[in-house]
Design an enzyme around this catalytic site. Structure first.
Site, PDB file in Angstrom:
ATOM      1  N   HIS A 195      18.848  21.051   6.221  1.00  0.00           N
ATOM      2  CA  HIS A 195      19.270  19.849   6.949  1.00  0.00           C
ATOM      3  C   HIS A 195      18.990  19.994   8.441  1.00  0.00           C
ATOM      4  CE1 HIS A 195      21.454  17.962   3.587  1.00  0.00           C
ATOM      5  NE2 HIS A 195      21.661  19.221   3.215  1.00  0.00           N
TER       6      HIS A 195
ATOM      7  N   CYS B 121      25.043  11.440   1.124  1.00  0.00           N
ATOM      8  CA  CYS B 121      24.482  12.773   0.853  1.00  0.00           C
ATOM      9  C   CYS B 121      25.591  13.779   1.106  1.00  0.00           C
ATOM     10  CB  CYS B 121      23.280  13.043   1.757  1.00  0.00           C
ATOM     11  SG  CYS B 121      22.594  14.706   1.578  1.00  0.00           S
ATOM     12  N   GLY B 122      26.067  14.418   0.041  1.00  0.00           N
ATOM     13  CA  GLY B 122      27.194  15.331   0.171  1.00  0.00           C
ATOM     14  C   GLY B 122      26.857  16.588   0.948  1.00  0.00           C
ATOM     15  N   THR B 123      25.723  17.223   0.635  1.00  0.00           N
ATOM     16  CA  THR B 123      25.345  18.414   1.394  1.00  0.00           C
ATOM     17  C   THR B 123      25.075  18.044   2.851  1.00  0.00           C
ATOM     18  OG1 THR B 123      23.017  18.155   0.724  1.00  0.00           O
ATOM     19  CG2 THR B 123      24.388  19.657  -0.591  1.00  0.00           C
ATOM     20  N   GLY B 124      24.543  16.829   3.063  1.00  0.00           N
ATOM     21  CA  GLY B 124      24.301  16.364   4.431  1.00  0.00           C
ATOM     22  C   GLY B 124      25.587  16.204   5.214  1.00  0.00           C
TER      23      GLY B 124
ATOM     24  N   CYS C 249      22.715  19.209  -4.845  1.00  0.00           N
ATOM     25  CA  CYS C 249      23.062  17.870  -4.369  1.00  0.00           C
ATOM     26  C   CYS C 249      24.575  17.745  -4.387  1.00  0.00           C
ATOM     27  CB  CYS C 249      22.419  16.806  -5.249  1.00  0.00           C
ATOM     28  SG  CYS C 249      22.916  15.119  -4.835  1.00  0.00           S
TER      29      CYS C 249
ATOM     30  N   GLU D 200      16.932  11.496   2.992  1.00  0.00           N
ATOM     31  CA  GLU D 200      16.910  12.652   2.103  1.00  0.00           C
ATOM     32  C   GLU D 200      15.486  13.042   1.721  1.00  0.00           C
ATOM     33  OE1 GLU D 200      19.838  13.461  -0.893  1.00  0.00           O
ATOM     34  OE2 GLU D 200      20.760  11.494  -0.544  1.00  0.00           O
TER      35      GLU D 200
END
Length: 281
Positions: free
Chosen positions: A167, A225-228, A75, A216
């Protein structure tokens, strides 16, 4: 058993952080974490994050349970909060730079606390092959860029990126008009994604400024959402929609994302703030 915690938020994406350095397994079960995350009967959070002992040459290990009890690989907002929490546990001086090597289910991630309070994270290389997402939208060894996906009686052109977690990104004219609560679950559980999917709807305002909303996997609609955001920048570069560095505006605020392309890592810079401390049990 009494368990102390500190709640953090990164652009409104909020987490309960637990010092778990004394043992290699999380102090809470997924079911207990789910109760903690309940916003009516628990603390309220998008997830519970545990700081465990490091593995191999890493300083610490990160484990996280989503609000539905599932366990994601990583995350992005959470690992920024984790870095701030570790600095507090280590009693590091405020305003000083520190970096940590964190073992995650997505590999080794390196967050760095900057003097201005922001956290910059080397998120590693994006994974772009269909088998790495995973998805059936293309042959296993091919990238998934601008592929049609039928959802809600509409064909969406999607690009898929793994930042250690999967994603699906689709570019739209007006991100505010997207019915996220209706579309999000349909994307998440689509048969094309055997391990479910995080979904980002993105509006390109300028090549260096994009707006996104996210559904998510395991948490639903969240403020950030950082990875997003990292996946969105990669998808924007792959489809020639944005520059190699851009501001990604989420409902909770902006993240600065950069990717030089190819096998280079993605860098994410953003805030992480403590909210309050307490104890469970």
């Amino acid at each position: 058993m009494t368990v102390e915690f500190t709640k953090y938020q990164g652009l409104g994406n909020d987490f309960v952080l637990i010092d778990n350095r004394q043992q290699a397994e999380p102090l809470l079960t997924p079911e207990q974490a789910q109760k903690v995350c309940d916003r009516n009967f628990g603390v309220g959070a998008d997830g519970v994050i545990f700081v465990l002992p490091g593995q191999g040459d890493t300083d610490y290990t990160m484990r996280i349970y989503n609000s539905d009890g599932s366990e994601p690989e990583m995350c992005g907002n959470g690992i920024r909060c984790l870095a701030r929490f570790i600095a507090e546990l280590e009693d590091k001086a405020a305003g000083a730079s520190h970096s940590y090597r964190i073992h995650t289910l997505a590999g080794v991630i390196v967050p760095e606390l900057l003097p201005d309070g922001q956290v910059k994270v080397n998120m590693g290389q994006p994974r772009l092959l269909a088998e790495q997402i995973p998805t059936t939208l293309n042959s296993p060894e091919e990238q998934v860029v601008q592929r049609p996906l039928a959802v809600n009686d509409q064909n969406w052109l999607v690009t898929c990126v793994s930042m250690g977690n999967p994603h699906c990104i689709t570019f739209v004219e007006d991100v505010a008009s997207i019915h996220l609560e209706k579309l999000g679950p349909q994307f998440e559980t689509h048969s094309a994604f055997p391990q479910r999917i995080n979904t980002e709807f993105v509006e390109v305002v300028r090549p260096d400024y994009l707006k996104m909303r996210v559904w998510e996997r395991g948490a639903g609609s969240t403020l950030a959402c950082g990875t997003g955001a990292c996946a969105v920048l990669v998808a924007g570069v792959l489809t020639a929609r944005c520059q190699s560095a851009a501001t990604i505006e989420l409902p909770g605020g902006p993240l600065e994302i950069a990717w030089a392309g190819g096998e280079e890592p993605v860098y994410m810079t953003g805030p992480a703030e403590p909210v309050f401390t307490g104890h469970l049990g």
